[in-house]
Design a protein around this motif. Structure first.
Motif, PDB file in Angstrom:
ATOM      1  N   ASP A  71       1.029  -1.439  -0.059  1.00  0.00           N
ATOM      2  CA  ASP A  71      -0.020   0.037   0.034  1.00  0.00           C
ATOM      3  C   ASP A  71       0.933   1.426  -0.040  1.00  0.00           C
ATOM      4  O   ASP A  71       1.993   1.015   0.303  1.00  0.00           O
ATOM      5  N   LEU A  72       0.548   2.591  -0.312  1.00  0.00           N
ATOM      6  CA  LEU A  72       1.301   3.440  -0.450  1.00  0.00           C
ATOM      7  C   LEU A  72       1.229   4.419   0.680  1.00  0.00           C
ATOM      8  O   LEU A  72       1.869   4.632   1.709  1.00  0.00           O
ATOM      9  N   ASP A  73      -0.111   5.078   0.668  1.00  0.00           N
ATOM     10  CA  ASP A  73      -0.322   5.979   1.960  1.00  0.00           C
ATOM     11  C   ASP A  73      -0.453   5.305   3.248  1.00  0.00           C
ATOM     12  O   ASP A  73      -1.149   4.320   3.392  1.00  0.00           O
ATOM     13  N   GLY A  74       0.507   5.552   4.261  1.00  0.00           N
ATOM     14  CA  GLY A  74       0.647   5.046   5.508  1.00  0.00           C
ATOM     15  C   GLY A  74       1.689   3.806   5.799  1.00  0.00           C
ATOM     16  O   GLY A  74       1.881   3.340   6.662  1.00  0.00           O
ATOM     17  N   VAL A  75       2.105   3.354   4.513  1.00  0.00           N
ATOM     18  CA  VAL A  75       3.185   2.382   4.502  1.00  0.00           C
ATOM     19  C   VAL A  75       4.402   2.815   3.871  1.00  0.00           C
ATOM     20  O   VAL A  75       5.573   2.538   4.519  1.00  0.00           O
ATOM     21  N   ILE A  76       4.560   3.504   2.905  1.00  0.00           N
ATOM     22  CA  ILE A  76       5.740   3.979   2.280  1.00  0.00           C
ATOM     23  C   ILE A  76       5.815   5.393   2.749  1.00  0.00           C
ATOM     24  O   ILE A  76       7.004   5.970   2.744  1.00  0.00           O
ATOM     25  N   ASP A 104       3.508   9.063   4.568  1.00  0.00           N
ATOM     26  CA  ASP A 104       2.387   9.523   5.094  1.00  0.00           C
ATOM     27  C   ASP A 104       1.687  10.828   4.577  1.00  0.00           C
ATOM     28  O   ASP A 104       2.014  11.747   4.805  1.00  0.00           O
ATOM     29  N   THR A 105       0.824  10.451   3.556  1.00  0.00           N
ATOM     30  CA  THR A 105       0.074  11.318   2.812  1.00  0.00           C
ATOM     31  C   THR A 105      -1.143  11.660   3.467  1.00  0.00           C
ATOM     32  O   THR A 105      -1.936  12.552   2.967  1.00  0.00           O
ATOM     33  N   ALA A 106      -1.406  10.724   4.633  1.00  0.00           N
ATOM     34  CA  ALA A 106      -2.900  10.994   5.311  1.00  0.00           C
ATOM     35  C   ALA A 106      -3.148  12.347   5.766  1.00  0.00           C
ATOM     36  O   ALA A 106      -4.335  12.962   5.557  1.00  0.00           O
ATOM     37  N   LYS A 107      -2.019  13.097   6.017  1.00  0.00           N
ATOM     38  CA  LYS A 107      -2.158  14.434   6.786  1.00  0.00           C
ATOM     39  C   LYS A 107      -2.348  15.541   5.582  1.00  0.00           C
ATOM     40  O   LYS A 107      -3.307  16.296   5.678  1.00  0.00           O
ATOM     41  N   TYR A 108      -2.050  15.394   4.402  1.00  0.00           N
ATOM     42  CA  TYR A 108      -2.273  16.056   3.305  1.00  0.00           C
ATOM     43  C   TYR A 108      -3.884  15.889   2.709  1.00  0.00           C
ATOM     44  O   TYR A 108      -4.689  16.877   2.535  1.00  0.00           O
ATOM     45  N   HIS A 109      -4.167  14.541   2.705  1.00  0.00           N
ATOM     46  CA  HIS A 109      -5.691  14.171   2.267  1.00  0.00           C
ATOM     47  C   HIS A 109      -6.477  14.822   3.156  1.00  0.00           C
ATOM     48  O   HIS A 109      -7.446  15.468   3.018  1.00  0.00           O
ATOM     49  N   TYR A 110      -6.016  14.652   4.550  1.00  0.00           N
ATOM     50  CA  TYR A 110      -6.975  15.457   5.666  1.00  0.00           C
ATOM     51  C   TYR A 110      -7.085  16.961   5.512  1.00  0.00           C
ATOM     52  O   TYR A 110      -8.163  17.538   5.386  1.00  0.00           O
ATOM     53  N   LEU A 111      -5.911  17.564   5.046  1.00  0.00           N
ATOM     54  CA  LEU A 111      -5.997  19.052   4.985  1.00  0.00           C
ATOM     55  C   LEU A 111      -6.937  19.608   3.918  1.00  0.00           C
ATOM     56  O   LEU A 111      -7.696  20.569   4.235  1.00  0.00           O
ATOM     57  N   ALA A 112      -6.812  18.796   2.779  1.00  0.00           N
ATOM     58  CA  ALA A 112      -7.536  19.197   1.468  1.00  0.00           C
ATOM     59  C   ALA A 112      -8.892  18.775   1.836  1.00  0.00           C
ATOM     60  O   ALA A 112      -9.810  19.562   1.326  1.00  0.00           O
ATOM     61  N   ASP A 135      10.705  12.325   3.286  1.00  0.00           N
ATOM     62  CA  ASP A 135       9.037  11.812   3.752  1.00  0.00           C
ATOM     63  C   ASP A 135       8.858  10.441   3.400  1.00  0.00           C
ATOM     64  O   ASP A 135       7.639  10.039   3.709  1.00  0.00           O
ATOM     65  N   LEU A 136       9.808   9.466   3.174  1.00  0.00           N
ATOM     66  CA  LEU A 136       9.869   8.092   3.315  1.00  0.00           C
ATOM     67  C   LEU A 136       9.528   8.008   4.553  1.00  0.00           C
ATOM     68  O   LEU A 136      10.304   8.474   5.723  1.00  0.00           O
ATOM     69  N   LEU A 137       8.645   6.959   5.004  1.00  0.00           N
ATOM     70  CA  LEU A 137       8.510   6.590   6.267  1.00  0.00           C
ATOM     71  C   LEU A 137       9.838   5.866   6.801  1.00  0.00           C
ATOM     72  O   LEU A 137      10.463   5.045   6.134  1.00  0.00           O
ATOM     73  N   PRO A 138      10.107   5.833   8.072  1.00  0.00           N
ATOM     74  CA  PRO A 138      11.331   5.191   8.843  1.00  0.00           C
ATOM     75  C   PRO A 138      11.453   3.736   8.203  1.00  0.00           C
ATOM     76  O   PRO A 138      10.482   2.751   8.299  1.00  0.00           O
ATOM     77  N   GLY A 139      12.528   3.447   7.903  1.00  0.00           N
ATOM     78  CA  GLY A 139      12.953   1.796   7.563  1.00  0.00           C
ATOM     79  C   GLY A 139      12.701   1.642   5.986  1.00  0.00           C
ATOM     80  O   GLY A 139      12.897   0.476   5.536  1.00  0.00           O
ATOM     81  N   VAL A 140      11.852   2.410   5.360  1.00  0.00           N
ATOM     82  CA  VAL A 140      11.265   2.063   3.913  1.00  0.00           C
ATOM     83  C   VAL A 140      12.185   1.965   3.072  1.00  0.00           C
ATOM     84  O   VAL A 140      12.638   1.100   2.012  1.00  0.00           O
ATOM     85  N   HIS A 141      13.351   3.045   2.971  1.00  0.00           N
ATOM     86  CA  HIS A 141      14.659   3.015   2.255  1.00  0.00           C
ATOM     87  C   HIS A 141      15.173   1.865   2.292  1.00  0.00           C
ATOM     88  O   HIS A 141      15.722   1.007   1.343  1.00  0.00           O
ATOM     89  N   GLU A 142      15.599   1.520   3.377  1.00  0.00           N
ATOM     90  CA  GLU A 142      16.596   0.245   3.811  1.00  0.00           C
ATOM     91  C   GLU A 142      15.758  -0.925   3.266  1.00  0.00           C
ATOM     92  O   GLU A 142      16.437  -1.892   2.728  1.00  0.00           O
ATOM     93  N   PHE A 143      14.441  -1.136   3.429  1.00  0.00           N
ATOM     94  CA  PHE A 143      13.661  -2.351   2.939  1.00  0.00           C
ATOM     95  C   PHE A 143      13.867  -2.587   1.676  1.00  0.00           C
ATOM     96  O   PHE A 143      14.175  -3.650   1.030  1.00  0.00           O
TER      97      PHE A 143
END
Ligand code: B16
Ligand code: MG
Length: 216
Positions: free
Chosen positions: A8-13, A15-23, A92-100
């Motif tokens: 999944d993208l938002d919330g896994v790769i 955090d765009t949920a905060k921008y969805h929320y603002l909009a 803005d990559l969530l922690p650990g994503v780049h390494e994974f």
């Protein structure tokens, strides 16, 4: 033995949920509907038009707009959302994503994106990880949204693996239900709300061992 990863993208790769929320909040205010951060949890993993329907129902305005008016509202929200996305960067990559993703690439494990977002290709470009994914499912090609398993089954098909050979990652209950309905191994990524039905729960991807996941 697992052979591929579906994210999944938002919330896994990222955090765009905060921008969805603002909009959505801004858009909702223009039609006299108040939403808060708790209500916003319901919109995670849900398509743009379904999100609008939930907001209208929340404001008792389900029947207040025609289909073309609803499409205009959704378009208005997306224009604002895409403006907010301009500031995204690899930071803005969530922690650990780049390494994974780097380790998956080294091990030549195919990776795909199963996101409800029509903005997924643009977001991956901004995060500079587009090349880490062999496939992105186009949500326009699907008949049903999450929790229907269609998007995850399509991703597996595009990666040329069976559902049993896939490990899939989700942060939203609707998405987790979709993964389990697809018959895949589910990694739940916790970001606040409790998740039910995952095979394993983590807070960040670097809590996982790729070797162990592949052997499940
Ligand atoms: P868009 P995911 C989902 O992404 C979001 O969680 C959800 O809030 C959003 O409405 C949906 O994408 C559609 O996004 O308006 O950009 O097409 O979690 O499936 O990666
Ligand atoms: Mg998500």
């Amino acid at each position: 033995m697992k052979k591929g990863f579906i994210f999944d993208l938002d919330g896994v790769i990222t955090d765009t949920a905060k921008y969805h929320y603002l909009a959505w909040k801004y858009l909702a205010e223009t039609i006299d509907i108040e939403i808060d951060i708790v209500f916003n949890e319901q919109l995670k993993g849900i398509s743009r038009m379904d999100s609008l329907e939930r907001i209208l129902a929340h404001g008792n305005k389900s029947d207040a707009f025609t289909l073309s008016e609803k499409e205009a509202l959704a378009h208005q929200k997306n224009t604002h959302y895409v403006e907010l996305l301009q500031q995204l960067s690899p930071a803005d990559l969530l922690p650990g994503v780049h390494e994974f993703l780097t380790e998956a690439k080294q091990k030549q494990i195919p990776c795909g994106i199963a996101s409800a977002s029509k903005n997924a290709p643009f977001i991956l470009e901004k995060l500079e990880v587009a090349d880490d994914f062999q496939i992105i499912v186009n949500p326009d090609t699907l008949k049903k949204g999450k929790p229907d398993p269609e998007i995850f089954l399509k991703a597996a098909e595009m990666l040329h693996i069976t559902p049993e050979e896939a490990v899939a990652f989700e942060d939203a209950q609707a998405g987790l239900d979709a993964i389990k309905a697809a018959g895949m191994y589910a990694v739940g990524v916790l970001s606040g709300e409790a998740l039910h039905g995952a095979d394993i729960l983590v807070h960040r991807l670097d809590e996982l061992s790729i070797e162990t996941l592949l052997a499940t």
